[in-house]
Design an enzyme around this catalytic site. Structure first.
Site, PDB file in Angstrom:
ATOM      1  CE1 TYR A 142      -3.706   2.509   0.826  1.00 32.92           C
ATOM      2  CE2 TYR A 142      -2.251   3.292   2.562  1.00 32.92           C
ATOM      3  CZ  TYR A 142      -3.379   3.454   1.779  1.00 32.92           C
ATOM      4  OH  TYR A 142      -4.168   4.557   1.953  1.00 32.92           O
ATOM      5  CG  ASP A 237       5.847   3.427   0.665  1.00 32.19           C
ATOM      6  OD1 ASP A 237       6.214   3.990   1.719  1.00 32.19           O
ATOM      7  OD2 ASP A 237       4.662   3.331   0.319  1.00 32.19           O
ATOM      8  CE  LYS A 265       2.351   5.065   8.251  1.00 27.69           C
ATOM      9  NZ  LYS A 265       0.939   5.210   8.534  1.00 27.69           N
TER      10      LYS A 265
HETATM   11  N1  HOZ Z   1      -3.070   3.364   6.131  1.00 24.40           N
HETATM   12  C1  HOZ Z   1      -2.810   3.321   7.525  1.00 24.40           C
HETATM   13  C2  HOZ Z   1      -2.369   1.987   7.969  1.00 24.40           C
HETATM   14  N2  HOZ Z   1      -1.391   1.359   7.219  1.00 24.40           N
HETATM   15  C3  HOZ Z   1      -4.012   3.689   8.347  1.00 24.40           C
HETATM   16  C4  HOZ Z   1      -4.112   5.118   8.506  1.00 24.40           C
HETATM   17  C5  HOZ Z   1      -5.057   5.527   9.629  1.00 24.40           C
HETATM   18  O1  HOZ Z   1      -6.174   5.091   9.707  1.00 24.40           O
HETATM   19  O2  HOZ Z   1      -4.645   6.336  10.422  1.00 24.40           O
END
Ligand code: HOZ
Length: 430
Positions: A142, A237, A265
């Protein structure tokens, strides 16, 4: 009705699904999400007054635990000088210097406001630089929610079992070529067929969005050599893995040098920040130095930059990575032992402080094997843990994060709770 339930009712009237990011809605595990009132160290506290040992860690950024005093102080001091200028500020240069020092493959960097922006912009750059349109991505990886990257994506897309998303024009994904993670021959076949049309291969060097899945030996080296020979770019990524496994990210740990890297992050210390960076000749194509356009009002935001600098300084100055890896290893082996005692089939994947428990025999090496996990059991396990005060990701295809704020005692408490939770779910099976 609890306060969380009441808030969720109100939220559902106002926000799609009651949330601002799908996985948070607990759809994958059922029930209604807890609303967080505050967080400190290794714990989050909900609006009903319950505390939880937290392994979500805001999906990765909280490597030092919540509300670290130095990060909070840096944000406070920055806020007093103004929250956004829309003009250059010293902290942008200071954070850029820290990033370039930590990751040698990043010669120059551009800050944005999220991981999605980072990957989307890196792809545009790769396409502009190479003059080619096609990209290769891996099933179950992802890279945020940009159109071209939603095909066979992990995280919330996998959780909700949607193949992509309505609203993504067919033409946009027509140039996205897919391969199974860890399948070198499949990528070779794509290059055989499309050789000089491929602009870039984008990959999570250690996958975190189909649960934690490590690259098999040789896989990333194969991607490096294929892209190099074809004149395509290799994009790592590292939104999750950057500064998580060691300061130099997965690329430092595994010894593979990408052309471009996407970050997010941890980089923002919990504030909204992303970045993409890499080879100087490629980055020179980004506007205004080059013709490839990308911009943002909140890019390089002074609060976010200050939080990032404070976070990276702590990671440089403190002995973080060894101790959290040791805690995570203890969690991993404890979960395996607990599952064996409860006679629950469990495959625990871990790299450093990233860990996922899959309810299948494994090995889990790609999206197909990740999907073999019994997600109903994961949902039961999640709730059995939550009821007892441990907050795991509310979806199977995500990662649990151990932080420097977790203590040995937290891990032991978690394992005691896991033993009870696993026996509870084993009993349901019988
Ligand atoms: N895409 C995020 C986890 N891999 C989740 C993002 C969120 O809900 O804060």
């Amino acid at each position: 009705m609890t306060r969380s339930e009441a808030l969720f009712d109100r939220a559902c009237q106002l926000l799609p699904g009651g949330v601002n990011s799908p996985v948070r809605a607990f759809k994958a595990v059922g029930g209604s999400p807890i609303f967080i009132d505050h967080a400190k160290g290794a714990r989050v506290f909900d609006v009903d007054g319950h505390g939880y040992i937290d392994y979500l860690g805001s999906w990765g950024p909280m490597i030092l635990g919540h509300a670290h005093p130095s990060v909070v102080e840096a944000i406070r001091q920055a806020a007093e000088r103004g929250t956004s200028y829309g003009a250059p500020c010293p902290a942008e240069v200071e954070l850029a210097e820290r990033v370039v020092r930590a990751m040698p493959s990043i010669e120059r960097v551009r800050f944005v406001s999220s991981g999605t922006e980072a990957t989307m912009s890196a792809l545009r750059l790769a396409r502009g630089f190479t003059g080619r349109d096609k990209i290769v991505k891996f099933e179950g990886c992802y890279h945020g929610h940009a159109d071209a990257l939603l095909a066979a994506a992990g995280s919330g897309v996998a959780t909700l079992a949607i193949p992509g998303s309505p609203g993504v024009p067919a033409g946009t994904v027509a140039d996205t070529l897919l391969a199974p993670y860890n399948d070198g021959p499949a990528v070779s076949a794509l290059f055989d067929r499309h050789d000089r049309e491929i602009a870039a291969v984008i990959v999570e060097p250690i996958a975190g969005n189909m649960g934690c899945v490590a690259p098999l030996p040789g896989f990333l080296a194969h991607l490096r050599s294929l892209t190099h020979s074809a004149g395509a770019l290799l994009i790592f990524d590292e939104v999750i893995t950057g500064f998580r496994l060691e300061l130099g990210g997965a690329q430092g740990l595994l010894g593979i040098t990408p052309d471009l890297t996407c970050l997010g992050k941890i980089l923002g210390g919990g504030l909204p920040v992303g970045a993409y960076g890499g080879r100087a000749d490629v980055m020179a194509q980004v506007a205004p130095e080059g013709p490839i356009y990308q911009a943002g009002t909140l890019s390089g935001n002074p609060l976010a930059m200050a939080a990032g600098c404070a976070m990276l300084d702590l990671l440089v100055g403190e002995d973080v990575y060894g101790p959290i890896e040791a805690l995570a290893a203890r969690l991993e082996s404890g979960l395996r032992e607990a599952a064996a005692v409860a006679r629950v089939t469990l495959c625990v994947n871990r790299v450093g402080s990233m860990l996922t428990a899959f309810f299948c025999a494994g090995p889990v090496v790609d999206f197909a094997t990740a999907r073999a996990s019994d997600t109903t059991r994961y949902a039961r396990f999640f709730h059995a843990m939550l009821r007892r005060g441990v907050y795991l990701p509310p979806a199977q295809f995500e990662v649990a994060f151990v932080s420097a704020a977790h203590s040995q005692a937290d891990i032991d408490t978690t394992l005691a709770i896991a033993r009870e939770a696993l026996s509870e779910i084993a009993a349901i099976q019988r």
